[in-house]
Motif scaffolding. Structure first.
Motif, PDB file in Angstrom:
ATOM      1  N   HIS A  19       0.836  -1.205   0.000  1.00 51.89           N
ATOM      2  CA  HIS A  19       0.000   0.000   0.000  1.00 51.89           C
ATOM      3  C   HIS A  19       0.865   1.246   0.000  1.00 51.89           C
ATOM      4  N   ALA A  20       0.512   2.230  -0.866  1.00 52.85           N
ATOM      5  CA  ALA A  20       1.243   3.496  -0.934  1.00 52.85           C
ATOM      6  C   ALA A  20       0.641   4.462   0.076  1.00 52.85           C
ATOM      7  N   PRO A  21       1.326   4.733   1.191  1.00 51.93           N
ATOM      8  CA  PRO A  21       0.722   5.551   2.254  1.00 51.93           C
ATOM      9  C   PRO A  21       0.628   7.023   1.866  1.00 51.93           C
ATOM     10  N   PHE A  22      -0.369   7.697   2.451  1.00 49.83           N
ATOM     11  CA  PHE A  22      -0.579   9.116   2.223  1.00 49.83           C
ATOM     12  C   PHE A  22       0.264   9.946   3.185  1.00 49.83           C
ATOM     13  N   ILE A  23       0.612  11.160   2.733  1.00 46.78           N
ATOM     14  CA  ILE A  23       1.222  12.195   3.569  1.00 46.78           C
ATOM     15  C   ILE A  23       0.454  13.482   3.308  1.00 46.78           C
ATOM     16  N   VAL A  24      -0.037  14.124   4.348  1.00 49.15           N
ATOM     17  CA  VAL A  24      -0.788  15.372   4.228  1.00 49.15           C
ATOM     18  C   VAL A  24       0.010  16.469   4.919  1.00 49.15           C
ATOM     19  N   GLY A  25       0.213  17.605   4.235  1.00 51.47           N
ATOM     20  CA  GLY A  25       1.041  18.677   4.776  1.00 51.47           C
ATOM     21  C   GLY A  25       0.363  20.028   4.730  1.00 51.47           C
ATOM     22  N   ALA A  26       0.767  20.908   5.646  1.00 51.47           N
ATOM     23  CA  ALA A  26       0.323  22.304   5.668  1.00 51.47           C
ATOM     24  C   ALA A  26       1.524  23.168   6.003  1.00 51.47           C
ATOM     25  N   TYR A  27       1.848  24.141   5.142  1.00 49.09           N
ATOM     26  CA  TYR A  27       3.078  24.918   5.283  1.00 49.09           C
ATOM     27  C   TYR A  27       2.814  26.412   5.113  1.00 49.09           C
ATOM     28  N   ALA A  28       3.564  27.217   5.845  1.00 52.46           N
ATOM     29  CA  ALA A  28       3.618  28.662   5.637  1.00 52.46           C
ATOM     30  C   ALA A  28       4.852  28.987   4.798  1.00 52.46           C
ATOM     31  N   GLN A  29       4.747  30.031   3.959  1.00 51.42           N
ATOM     32  CA  GLN A  29       5.863  30.433   3.104  1.00 51.42           C
ATOM     33  C   GLN A  29       6.101  31.933   3.237  1.00 51.42           C
ATOM     34  N   GLY A  30       7.362  32.299   3.253  1.00 56.96           N
ATOM     35  CA  GLY A  30       7.764  33.692   3.213  1.00 56.96           C
ATOM     36  C   GLY A  30       8.711  33.917   2.051  1.00 56.96           C
ATOM     37  N   SER A  31       8.526  35.006   1.299  1.00 50.02           N
ATOM     38  CA  SER A  31       9.260  35.185   0.048  1.00 50.02           C
ATOM     39  C   SER A  31       9.695  36.625  -0.151  1.00 50.02           C
ATOM     40  N   ILE A  32      10.560  36.792  -1.136  1.00 44.23           N
ATOM     41  CA  ILE A  32      10.879  38.091  -1.712  1.00 44.23           C
ATOM     42  C   ILE A  32      10.654  37.996  -3.214  1.00 44.23           C
ATOM     43  N   ILE A  33      10.478  39.128  -3.882  1.00 41.89           N
ATOM     44  CA  ILE A  33      10.364  39.157  -5.336  1.00 41.89           C
ATOM     45  C   ILE A  33      11.747  39.413  -5.915  1.00 41.89           C
ATOM     46  N   MET A  34      12.214  38.510  -6.755  1.00 40.35           N
ATOM     47  CA  MET A  34      13.534  38.646  -7.360  1.00 40.35           C
ATOM     48  C   MET A  34      13.477  39.632  -8.530  1.00 40.35           C
ATOM     49  N   ALA A  35      14.366  40.620  -8.526  1.00 38.78           N
ATOM     50  CA  ALA A  35      14.414  41.614  -9.607  1.00 38.78           C
ATOM     51  C   ALA A  35      15.287  41.072 -10.736  1.00 38.78           C
ATOM     52  N   HIS A  36      14.738  40.115 -11.493  1.00 40.93           N
ATOM     53  CA  HIS A  36      15.543  39.468 -12.537  1.00 40.93           C
ATOM     54  C   HIS A  36      15.649  40.320 -13.801  1.00 40.93           C
ATOM     55  N   THR A  37      14.852  41.381 -13.900  1.00 40.38           N
ATOM     56  CA  THR A  37      14.957  42.305 -15.026  1.00 40.38           C
ATOM     57  C   THR A  37      14.578  43.704 -14.552  1.00 40.38           C
ATOM     58  N   TYR A  38      15.132  44.709 -15.209  1.00 42.10           N
ATOM     59  CA  TYR A  38      14.886  46.091 -14.809  1.00 42.10           C
ATOM     60  C   TYR A  38      13.407  46.447 -14.894  1.00 42.10           C
ATOM     61  N   ALA A  39      12.684  45.792 -15.815  1.00 45.88           N
ATOM     62  CA  ALA A  39      11.282  46.152 -16.061  1.00 45.88           C
ATOM     63  C   ALA A  39      10.355  45.849 -14.888  1.00 45.88           C
ATOM     64  N   ILE A  40      10.797  45.073 -13.901  1.00 48.52           N
ATOM     65  CA  ILE A  40       9.924  44.792 -12.748  1.00 48.52           C
ATOM     66  C   ILE A  40      10.500  45.344 -11.446  1.00 48.52           C
ATOM     67  N   ARG A  41      11.550  46.160 -11.508  1.00 48.53           N
ATOM     68  CA  ARG A  41      12.190  46.635 -10.274  1.00 48.53           C
ATOM     69  C   ARG A  41      11.252  47.480  -9.422  1.00 48.53           C
ATOM     70  N   HIS A  42      10.280  48.121 -10.041  1.00 48.61           N
ATOM     71  CA  HIS A  42       9.339  48.941  -9.268  1.00 48.61           C
ATOM     72  C   HIS A  42       8.367  48.081  -8.466  1.00 48.61           C
ATOM     73  N   LEU A  43       8.383  46.752  -8.638  1.00 42.71           N
ATOM     74  CA  LEU A  43       7.442  45.862  -7.959  1.00 42.71           C
ATOM     75  C   LEU A  43       8.089  45.023  -6.862  1.00 42.71           C
TER      76      LEU A  43
END
Length: 383
Positions: A33-57
């Motif tokens: 039998h393939a057992p189940f795993i159930v998860g609940a997670y919080a995430q914290g992030s930053i926005i990566m400025a990978h191009t100049y066109a989104i630096r204002h965001l």
């Protein structure tokens, strides 16, 4: 990174089937039998400025919440053992960008998680998923022109993450992780610079059974190892030239490739293909003087490719070079990333993203046929 997403459309359809589907060369077996795993997670992030066109965001710090359901593979298909019994799951993710220009994101991402180290009380793994996302505040020239990240509400998402799960009790695990979430529409509409969210994750997992039983660790070798084959396929896609031109131009291709199953996990390919991109014709008509001669916009390329196999599902990567391209509209080479699914031994479908030097060119929806080739009398043991 911001342009390599849309193959997740096929992943979201095919990954759940691949978890239980037998590979074409496998035989029926009875697995634990393939057992189940159930998860609940919080995430914290930053926005990566990978191009100049989104630096204002990039001023805000997005936060998110994820719930997921996964199953531990136990050996129902031979490829489970080849990848050290990965986990297959579905993640539902909510993100608040804390920026009224960007709004919120809701995503569903099927994924596969490959373990590097597993013991009775720990599991260190790498997870890769792709699927669909809904962004509440896409670009609008009149009402939301500052959102250069995405110009459509429906997007694809890519999620990869390193995770460490430590057993607090026989059924409860503490999970910490670090990875990246990405949203993009693959340049189907513009502007589309996409958003990359480097993230840290903290949460809990409930394990139905830990550790899970497994079998068939040795597994038989696929009968197809050493076999050559031929792929014939055709594709179509649509692309927008500029923000001002809202028309979607048809792009189609025809591909012929020869391939070889070299081991349990890999096919290698060599092919030739032709492209007809009607957006290039429209660009020429805008820029060529009246009565002037226009070069042919059709292109021919040759490519080498690799397919990483998961039963009937494969992750595809190609590197190609144009050998016929009278109209120099792009680089002399192109890349392709995608997902391919064999509905039968002969018929397959795929969703690919064709790329020029890291920038999305077009999403290709592909259908094709695999023709059997020659199998040498003596093949090496690629175990």
């Amino acid at each position: 990174m911001s342009k390599i997403i849309m193959p997740g459309l096929l992943w979201s359809l095919a990954m759940p089937w691949a978890a239980s589907a037998q590979a074409p060369d496998s035989v029926a077996r009875v697995a634990p039998h393939a057992p189940f795993i159930v998860g609940a997670y919080a995430q914290g992030s930053i926005i990566m400025a990978h191009t100049y066109a989104i630096r204002h965001l990039v001023a805000s710090h997005p936060t998110g919440f994820e719930i997921n359901l996964q199953r531990q593979t136990t050996g129902a298909a031979p490829w489970h053992a080849w990848y050290k019994f990965p986990k297959i799951g579905l993640a539902l993710t909510y993100y608040d960008f804390h920026n009224p220009v960007l709004g919120y994101a809701f995503a569903a991402s099927p994924y596969i998680s490959k373990t590097f180290s597993r013991g009775p009380k720990h599991d260190f793994s790498f997870r890769l998923g792709a699927g669909l996302a809904y962004l509440t505040n896409p670009y609008n020239q009149e009402t939301n022109h500052k959102n250069t990240i995405a110009s459509s509400a429906l997007n694809a998402t890519l999620q990869f993450r390193f995770e460490y799960d430590y057993a607090l009790t026989p059924h409860l695990g503490l999970l910490v992780g670090a990875g990246l979430n990405h949203y993009s529409n693959g340049a189907t509409t513009k502007p589309n610079f996409g958003v990359n969210l480097p993230s840290v994750v903290l949460g809990l997992n409930y394990h139905e059974l830990r550790p899970a039983p497994t079998f068939n660790a040795g597994g038989p070798l696929p009968a197809e190892i050493g076999t050559n084959f031929i792929n014939v396929s055709t594709s179509l896609g649509f692309k927008q030239r500029t923000e001002g031109d809202k028309h979607k131009y048809l792009v189609n291709s025809l591909t012929l490739a020869v391939g070889r199953r070299v081991n349990r996990k890999s096919n290698l390919l060599l092919g030739v293909e032709g492209f007809n991109d009607r957006s290039l014709k429209a660009t020429l008509e805008d820029t060529t003087r009246a009565g002037g001669q226009q070069p042919d916009v059709k292109k021919v390329g040759v490519f080498v490719g690799h397919e990483l196999l998961f039963g009937r599902l494969a992750f595809v990567s190609h590197l190609g070079f144009y050998v016929y391209a009278p109209y120099k509209s792009s680089t002399a080479y192109y890349e392709r990333l995608g997902l391919k699914y064999h509905f039968t031994d002969a018929v397959f479908g795929a969703v690919d993203l064709k790329i020029h030097r890291g920038a999305a060119d077009v999403i290709e929806f592909k259908v094709g046929a695999r023709l059997p080739g020659h199998r040498p009398e003596h093949i090496a043991d690629f175990r």
